[in-house]
Write a protein that holds these residues in place. Structure first.
Motif, PDB file in Angstrom:
ATOM      1  N   LEU A 118       1.031  -1.323   0.059  1.00 38.09           N
ATOM      2  CA  LEU A 118      -0.137   0.093  -0.002  1.00 38.09           C
ATOM      3  C   LEU A 118       1.053   1.299   0.058  1.00 38.09           C
ATOM      4  O   LEU A 118       0.020   2.101  -0.304  1.00 38.09           O
ATOM      5  CB  LEU A 118      -1.164   0.117   1.294  1.00 38.09           C
ATOM      6  N   GLU A 119       2.027   1.746   0.484  1.00 39.91           N
ATOM      7  CA  GLU A 119       3.069   1.951   0.460  1.00 39.91           C
ATOM      8  C   GLU A 119       3.699   2.859  -0.773  1.00 39.91           C
ATOM      9  O   GLU A 119       3.958   3.832  -0.728  1.00 39.91           O
ATOM     10  CB  GLU A 119       4.046   2.064   1.088  1.00 39.91           C
ATOM     11  N   HIS A 120       2.781   1.918  -1.299  1.00 43.14           N
ATOM     12  CA  HIS A 120       3.848   1.614  -2.874  1.00 43.14           C
ATOM     13  C   HIS A 120       3.294   2.314  -4.181  1.00 43.14           C
ATOM     14  O   HIS A 120       2.459   0.990  -4.660  1.00 43.14           O
ATOM     15  CB  HIS A 120       4.935   1.034  -4.076  1.00 43.14           C
ATOM     16  N   SER A 121       2.220   3.620  -4.519  1.00 39.32           N
ATOM     17  CA  SER A 121       1.172   3.825  -5.346  1.00 39.32           C
ATOM     18  C   SER A 121       1.051   2.994  -7.381  1.00 39.32           C
ATOM     19  O   SER A 121       2.017   3.028  -7.292  1.00 39.32           O
ATOM     20  CB  SER A 121       0.299   4.976  -5.631  1.00 39.32           C
ATOM     21  N   LEU A 122      -0.450   2.572  -7.414  1.00 41.22           N
ATOM     22  CA  LEU A 122       0.181   1.678  -8.872  1.00 41.22           C
ATOM     23  C   LEU A 122      -0.846   2.666  -9.592  1.00 41.22           C
ATOM     24  O   LEU A 122      -2.133   2.261  -8.584  1.00 41.22           O
ATOM     25  CB  LEU A 122       0.143   0.548  -8.510  1.00 41.22           C
ATOM     26  N   GLU A 123      -1.175   3.037 -10.136  1.00 39.16           N
ATOM     27  CA  GLU A 123      -2.163   3.628 -11.473  1.00 39.16           C
ATOM     28  C   GLU A 123      -2.679   2.227 -12.507  1.00 39.16           C
ATOM     29  O   GLU A 123      -1.874   1.267 -12.560  1.00 39.16           O
ATOM     30  CB  GLU A 123      -1.815   4.611 -12.799  1.00 39.16           C
ATOM     31  N   SER A 124      -4.062   1.877 -11.960  1.00 40.55           N
ATOM     32  CA  SER A 124      -4.335   0.887 -12.904  1.00 40.55           C
ATOM     33  C   SER A 124      -5.916   0.648 -13.299  1.00 40.55           C
ATOM     34  O   SER A 124      -6.515   1.890 -12.975  1.00 40.55           O
ATOM     35  CB  SER A 124      -4.224  -0.883 -12.280  1.00 40.55           C
ATOM     36  N   VAL A 125      -6.288   0.439 -14.065  1.00 41.25           N
ATOM     37  CA  VAL A 125      -7.607   0.592 -14.771  1.00 41.25           C
ATOM     38  C   VAL A 125      -7.801  -0.750 -16.189  1.00 41.25           C
ATOM     39  O   VAL A 125      -7.278  -1.511 -15.555  1.00 41.25           O
ATOM     40  CB  VAL A 125      -7.533   1.435 -15.888  1.00 41.25           C
ATOM     41  N   TYR A 126      -9.431  -1.360 -15.284  1.00 40.06           N
ATOM     42  CA  TYR A 126      -9.894  -2.623 -16.112  1.00 40.06           C
ATOM     43  C   TYR A 126     -10.790  -1.545 -16.644  1.00 40.06           C
ATOM     44  O   TYR A 126     -11.960  -0.980 -16.421  1.00 40.06           O
ATOM     45  CB  TYR A 126     -10.857  -3.109 -14.748  1.00 40.06           C
ATOM     46  N   ILE A 127     -11.079  -2.234 -18.263  1.00 44.91           N
ATOM     47  CA  ILE A 127     -11.984  -2.327 -18.453  1.00 44.91           C
ATOM     48  C   ILE A 127     -12.524  -3.159 -19.417  1.00 44.91           C
ATOM     49  O   ILE A 127     -12.606  -4.369 -19.781  1.00 44.91           O
ATOM     50  CB  ILE A 127     -11.345  -1.441 -20.391  1.00 44.91           C
ATOM     51  N   PRO A 128     -14.500  -3.369 -18.483  1.00 47.04           N
ATOM     52  CA  PRO A 128     -14.838  -4.201 -18.874  1.00 47.04           C
ATOM     53  C   PRO A 128     -15.457  -4.135 -20.114  1.00 47.04           C
ATOM     54  O   PRO A 128     -15.414  -3.656 -21.133  1.00 47.04           O
ATOM     55  CB  PRO A 128     -16.416  -3.418 -18.355  1.00 47.04           C
ATOM     56  N   VAL A 129     -16.437  -5.823 -20.800  1.00 49.67           N
ATOM     57  CA  VAL A 129     -16.763  -6.229 -21.606  1.00 49.67           C
ATOM     58  C   VAL A 129     -18.155  -4.855 -22.631  1.00 49.67           C
ATOM     59  O   VAL A 129     -17.845  -4.505 -23.455  1.00 49.67           O
ATOM     60  CB  VAL A 129     -17.347  -7.588 -22.140  1.00 49.67           C
ATOM     61  N   LYS A 130     -18.916  -4.886 -21.330  1.00 47.06           N
ATOM     62  CA  LYS A 130     -19.968  -3.158 -21.530  1.00 47.06           C
ATOM     63  C   LYS A 130     -19.148  -1.992 -21.827  1.00 47.06           C
ATOM     64  O   LYS A 130     -18.374  -1.279 -20.914  1.00 47.06           O
ATOM     65  CB  LYS A 130     -21.167  -3.169 -21.047  1.00 47.06           C
ATOM     66  N   ASP A 131     -19.307  -1.327 -22.581  1.00 49.79           N
ATOM     67  CA  ASP A 131     -19.092  -0.464 -22.604  1.00 49.79           C
ATOM     68  C   ASP A 131     -19.738   1.143 -21.599  1.00 49.79           C
ATOM     69  O   ASP A 131     -20.689   0.415 -21.004  1.00 49.79           O
ATOM     70  CB  ASP A 131     -19.314   0.481 -23.956  1.00 49.79           C
ATOM     71  N   MET A 132     -19.188   1.256 -20.386  1.00 48.94           N
ATOM     72  CA  MET A 132     -20.515   2.306 -19.682  1.00 48.94           C
ATOM     73  C   MET A 132     -20.093   3.947 -19.439  1.00 48.94           C
ATOM     74  O   MET A 132     -20.633   4.510 -19.232  1.00 48.94           O
ATOM     75  CB  MET A 132     -18.942   1.987 -18.090  1.00 48.94           C
ATOM     76  N   MET A 133     -19.547   4.915 -20.709  1.00 46.03           N
ATOM     77  CA  MET A 133     -19.221   5.682 -21.611  1.00 46.03           C
ATOM     78  C   MET A 133     -21.228   6.054 -21.583  1.00 46.03           C
ATOM     79  O   MET A 133     -20.662   7.285 -21.063  1.00 46.03           O
ATOM     80  CB  MET A 133     -18.031   6.489 -22.209  1.00 46.03           C
ATOM     81  N   ALA A 134     -21.226   5.805 -22.196  1.00 42.86           N
ATOM     82  CA  ALA A 134     -22.990   5.960 -22.970  1.00 42.86           C
ATOM     83  C   ALA A 134     -23.611   5.856 -21.266  1.00 42.86           C
ATOM     84  O   ALA A 134     -24.666   6.052 -21.715  1.00 42.86           O
ATOM     85  CB  ALA A 134     -23.138   5.219 -23.671  1.00 42.86           C
TER      86      ALA A 134
END
Length: 319
Positions: A118-134
């Motif tokens: 937890l002391e060492h930050s890490l940028e992450s992202v999960y793109i699911p099958v279904k688009d959520m931006m709409a």
């Protein structure tokens, strides 16, 4: 970067250990062989390094077992199960390992280098099958205020795409990726009152009216533009080929390979031969791409990993 993940009596896995490439990891296999579970476990473990959330709580929100019973993630007929992830941090000599153990008695325990993790930050992202931006307008407020049955990856991706652009000027490699996507989409992405639009010479077209394949490209554009996908970050993408014209898959693979070259560690799952063939055609000798083939042997899930597309075996993808 993440070095390996190990499962024992966890969800679909009786016992499985997976070495991870620091570049691109492609998980292949029939339905029910655990591809998405691997991505979710990797993402949840990466995400807490920045959010500082409890690993058990993040896994609960990402997997969303019925009744929030974590014991349902333990392989049937077993009393306990676990998964662990090993990570290399630049300024630490030894790798860090974090483990989550679950039991049928509804007991969870996080062990290993939890504090250091937890002391060492890490940028992450999960793109699911279904688009959520709409579907973004109002979703965050609804998710935060109400108990709705959505896996947290959907709320998380909306949080990521709503991040503002970085103050630092766009570097050359970042601009190259944005230009490739803008040309393919014929425009760039803008927001107005939590609603996303594709803006070009013809005007502004809301995401609800865009083809889902174009939305996928737009999602990548936003994540690159706002600095989510930079050197040292983690990208997990479940079935990038879903609802995507095969012609656009060439663009997606080109972008993924370029992201790997700037230091993004990537994990994708796929059923599609076109995806694999595009990686085979576009990968250079200096690229780091590892194919992981998941299959069942006497009922248990096993894995075969190879750097060579032609050596993928067993081979179960859509052709």
């Amino acid at each position: 970067m993440l070095e390996k993940i190990k499962f024992e009596k966890f969800t679909a896995f009786e016992k499985l250990e997976i070495p991870l490439s620091t570049g691109i990891n492609i998980f292949i296999g029939a339905n029910g062989t655990g591809k998405t579970h691997i991505l979710k476990a990797l993402y949840a473990t990466s995400e807490i390094a920045k959010s500082k959330k409890s690993l058990a709580e993040k896994i609960k929100r990402v997997f969303l077992p019925s009744g929030e019973q974590m014991s349902r993630l333990v392989t049937k007929n077993n009393l306990s199960g676990y998964f662990e992830v090993t990570r290399q941090v630049a300024d630490i000599a030894n790798s860090l390992t974090i483990r989550l153990t679950l039991s049928t008695k509804e007991q969870e325990k996080t062990t290993g280098a939890h504090k250091q993790w937890l002391e060492h930050s890490l940028e992450s992202v999960y793109i699911p099958v279904k688009d959520m931006m709409a579907n973004a307008p109002g979703f965050r407020s609804l998710y935060n205020l109400r108990n709705i049955h959505f896996e947290e990856v959907y709320a998380d991706i909306i949080d990521r795409v709503f991040l503002g652009a970085l103050r630092a000027p766009t570097n050359t490699r970042q601009k190259k990726l944005l230009d490739i996507l803008q040309q393919a989409m014929d425009g760039k992405i803008i927001t107005n009152n939590e609603e996303f639009f594709l803006k070009n010479k013809q005007g502004e077209l809301e995401f609800t009216l865009l083809a889902e394949g174009i939305r996928k490209l737009g999602q990548l554009w936003v994540l690159i533009q706002n600095g989510t996908l930079l050197n040292g970050s983690i990208l997990c993408w479940d079935e990038p080929e879903a609802n995507l014209n095969p012609k656009l898959m060439r663009i997606v693979v080109e972008i993924l390979l370029e992201l790997q070259r700037i230091g993004v560690q990537i994990f994708i799952s796929t059923h599609d031969y076109v995806v694999l063939k595009e990686f085979d055609l576009q990968t250079k000798n200096t690229d780091k791409v590892l194919f992981h083939s998941l299959y069942r042997n006497r009922g248990e899930i096993e894995i075969a990993s190879t750097e060579n597309y032609l050596n993928i075996s067993p081979y179960e993808v859509t052709k």
